[in-house]
Design a protein around this motif. Structure first.
Motif, PDB file in Angstrom:
ATOM      1  N   SER A  14       4.851 131.408 151.202  1.00  0.00           N
ATOM      2  CA  SER A  14       4.628 131.623 152.432  1.00  0.00           C
ATOM      3  C   SER A  14       3.383 131.498 152.617  1.00  0.00           C
ATOM      4  CB  SER A  14       5.336 132.520 153.376  1.00  0.00           C
ATOM      5  OG  SER A  14       5.030 133.696 152.943  1.00  0.00           O
ATOM      6  N   ASP A  65       8.288 133.117 159.685  1.00  0.00           N
ATOM      7  CA  ASP A  65       8.288 134.586 159.796  1.00  0.00           C
ATOM      8  C   ASP A  65       7.259 135.250 160.734  1.00  0.00           C
ATOM      9  OD1 ASP A  65      10.174 134.523 158.104  1.00  0.00           O
ATOM     10  OD2 ASP A  65       8.812 134.595 156.349  1.00  0.00           O
ATOM     11  N   GLN A  85      10.011 142.450 161.147  1.00  0.00           N
ATOM     12  CA  GLN A  85       9.915 141.176 160.975  1.00  0.00           C
ATOM     13  C   GLN A  85      11.004 140.371 161.737  1.00  0.00           C
ATOM     14  OE1 GLN A  85       8.281 139.095 157.413  1.00  0.00           O
ATOM     15  NE2 GLN A  85      10.244 138.365 157.224  1.00  0.00           N
ATOM     16  N   SER A  87      12.499 136.557 161.728  1.00  0.00           N
ATOM     17  CA  SER A  87      12.503 135.204 160.957  1.00  0.00           C
ATOM     18  C   SER A  87      13.246 134.302 161.621  1.00  0.00           C
ATOM     19  CB  SER A  87      13.054 135.381 159.547  1.00  0.00           C
ATOM     20  OG  SER A  87      12.052 136.224 158.661  1.00  0.00           O
TER      21      SER A  87
END
Length: 167
Positions: A14, A65, A85, A87
């Protein structure tokens, strides 16, 4: 911990942008937006008569994310992070190699959104370069029970990251 998903794992990459907002003396808010590529697979081999029968399953996913982390600074270099988080699954493909016969499904019934919690620790190497280690634990199922019977798979990630601060 589910039997069908316990060996389903793979690499992820990422990259994105991050913002650090100081709140009080040793506490700041670290917000990121990352484009993520994940690929997980598992291979099972079973006896079939006098031969072996092999099935390989692979899930490839692209997503966004958005971690929002509270960062506690122990000193000028060492810090710990904790927070949620969210996503978003933008596209995915599930492939089965059934002993040489390959089948593929795009945009499976995987959850469009996933909520997770992140815990991590990091170290500032030089003023603009940091390394960190994070553990991401998914809170919701990535598939409904109807899709994969008998499992409740959730995301579990171990991340090693590097950040270069432009400002």
């Amino acid at each position: 911990s589910d039997d069908n998903a316990k060996d389903f794992w793979g690499p992820a990459v990422s990259g994105g942008v991050t913002f650090l907002l100081p709140l009080i003396d040793a506490l700041s808010l670290n917000s990121e937006l990352n484009l993520a590529f994940r690929r997980a697979s598992q291979e099972t081999t079973e006896p079939f008569g006098t031969q072996e029968y092999t099935v390989k399953e692979t899930l490839t996913e692209f997503g966004l994310d958005l971690p929002i982390l509270f960062r506690y600074h122990f000193n000028d270099a060492l810090f710990a992070e904790l927070g949620p988080q969210v996503s978003m699954n933008t596209s995915d493909e599930y492939t089965i190699d059934d002993d040489g016969d390959e089948y593929s499904t795009k945009n499976t019934e995987r959850s469009a959104f996933e909520l997770a919690t992140i815990m991590g620790i990091g170290y500032r190497i030089v003023p603009k370069f940091e390394l960190d280690f994070r553990v991401v634990i998914g809170l919701n199922k990535v598939y409904d029970d109807d899709v994969i019977t008998g499992t409740t798979p959730r995301t579990f990630q171990i991340l090693v990251g590097a950040t270069y601060w432009v400002m």
